[in-house]
Design an enzyme around this catalytic site. Sequence first.
Site, mmCIF file in Angstrom:
data_model
loop_
_atom_site.group_PDB
_atom_site.id
_atom_site.type_symbol
_atom_site.label_atom_id
_atom_site.label_comp_id
_atom_site.label_asym_id
_atom_site.label_seq_id
_atom_site.Cartn_x
_atom_site.Cartn_y
_atom_site.Cartn_z
ATOM 1 C CG ASP A 20 -0.215 -0.054 2.367
ATOM 2 O OD1 ASP A 20 0.411 -1.130 2.874
ATOM 3 O OD2 ASP A 20 -0.031 0.832 3.482
ATOM 4 C CD GLU B 160 3.807 0.933 7.283
ATOM 5 O OE1 GLU B 160 4.634 1.160 8.063
ATOM 6 O OE2 GLU B 160 3.653 1.410 6.169
#
Length: 590
Positions: free
Chosen positions: A184, A252
């Site tokens: 991400d 994250e």
Amino acid sequence: MNEKSQLPIHRRVASETSEWKRLLRTWGIVTFCSLCILSTYLSPTFFNYWFTLGGQPDNPDGLCPLVPKINPIEDINNPKTLKNILHEDKFHKQERDRLLGAIQVPTEVYDDMLTPNSTTTLKELLKLEPRWKPFLKFHKYLEKTYPLVHKHLQVEKINHLGLVYTWKGKHDDKKPIILAAHQDVVPVQKATVDQWTYPPFKGGYDGKYLYGRGVSDCKNLLIGLLSTIELLLQNKEFHPKRTIILAFGYDEESAGTGAAEIAKHLLARYGPDSILQIIDEGNESFEEVEGLKLILPATGEKGYLDSVIELYTPGGHSSVPPKHTSIGIMAQLITEIENDAFSPLLTQVNPIMGELFCLAEHSPTLNPDIRRNILKAQVDANANKKVVEYLDANLDTKYLITTSQAIDVVEGGVKSNALPEHVSMLVNSRISVEESVQDVIDKYQFHIKAIAQKFNLGLILNGEQVIKPTNQGYFNYSLVEPLEPAPVSPINGESWNLFGGALRYLYEDLVFPKSNDTFVVAPFLSTGNTDTKSYWDLSRNIYRYQPGLPNSKSGIHSVDERLVFEGHFHIIAFYYYYLQVIDKADDAKF
């Protein structure tokens, strides 16, 4: 597994963990004070020896023994591949295309996204939360880009979107190694798109920097790791004895549930303390401080807490206001909190002490007074105080030894002629290694209680009544994402020597072969949190670091995120030989 080697499961219950940390902290302070008294009577040489028991044999009296450099050339297959990785134009173009292709899939993650474990099926998830769809496109891109990896490694999707690649080793008695990254990226604000040198989800290359959202945080690492495995498979000569695991979470930058689910999966398969090393994103490249080139893998992370403090009071017409509205009362609480900063504290527990020792022992330009105070800081209270003052005076180093408090969000009121009935604020804290979540709660609760008593208000703390609500209203204090400081990885054993020694070879022999500089490997403390916060129970040896070149203009989480592209090949070159080196390591020495 015997009791000595067993790694206890980490409990995220604040009260239990905090009690343990308070005991440790009390023991540390008592020990420190005792040593301060003893230092009056015993020589500094005695303390140097006492504190370095377990240090390296090449420098038993040093507080920062140099990690021995490892030359892997005779122990790896196809060492000429390293030259191709670092210097071959054809490979560089291929890798540039791979990384740009990864950037062009906008795997943005938002704080308000529905987490994948909220649904039972992927179809249902994508229907309720379509913003996850780019991750599936990213998975397909990886399959196409790395055919050998997807043919020869076991690929598992954890919680629909997490990726775990397993290259099974031949010897089950060797602990696996985990290399981690995340898929991400931080979202790009639409209002800033025209400020980018190249479109953030198209990317570009200006001859030095590669631009694009995620290029530094951290698709460069993810692509570098996969490219390394693809090369090793392509050469066909490396057949690992030790299992290699790639773990790629999906959020994250947000909730971190991806790594948490991957951790559950790996714990169920391998058990606690089953992994030799875990290496994730973190400090990049090296830093030059006081004339010394430092490689700084983070061996610890600060803790984390979001404190949401709400105030509920009776409403009414603003033409007849009380002396202090709820906004005014909250303002007084904000002032109380900000005027009472956390105190800086530096002890042996903090990895920063290790970095300071390296500066004191090896820097050619460090101020002699500072050097002297650092070397005595563990046994001399006055010297410790001066080092703390030295670090506390600079914002870049202040929060390496201090719990931070930042009031980031304040909301309240809806109309000019209506008294606010609800006001809230969010205080973000990054918790120093010597303190705990409970320490932070206690501090904020102390100030809330003082204001509550001043204005005859109640207090609810995380659902429990502390002061009964009154007709005047009450505070509601909620804890969001409490996380204790991470366990600190040891630096006096084979794991640290192997990792650090291999990094010295990268910079001294491959990247700067014409330089005579010695690169010193020292521990560091990460003030933010990586996906390793979910992996504590898997290994004692957790390092947050990635090879590369210094990049003061990285633009991470901002406009024009960029990467010194040459440094990307340092990731691939390092792991190309390091995976072969650690494959032969003797677990009994770890």
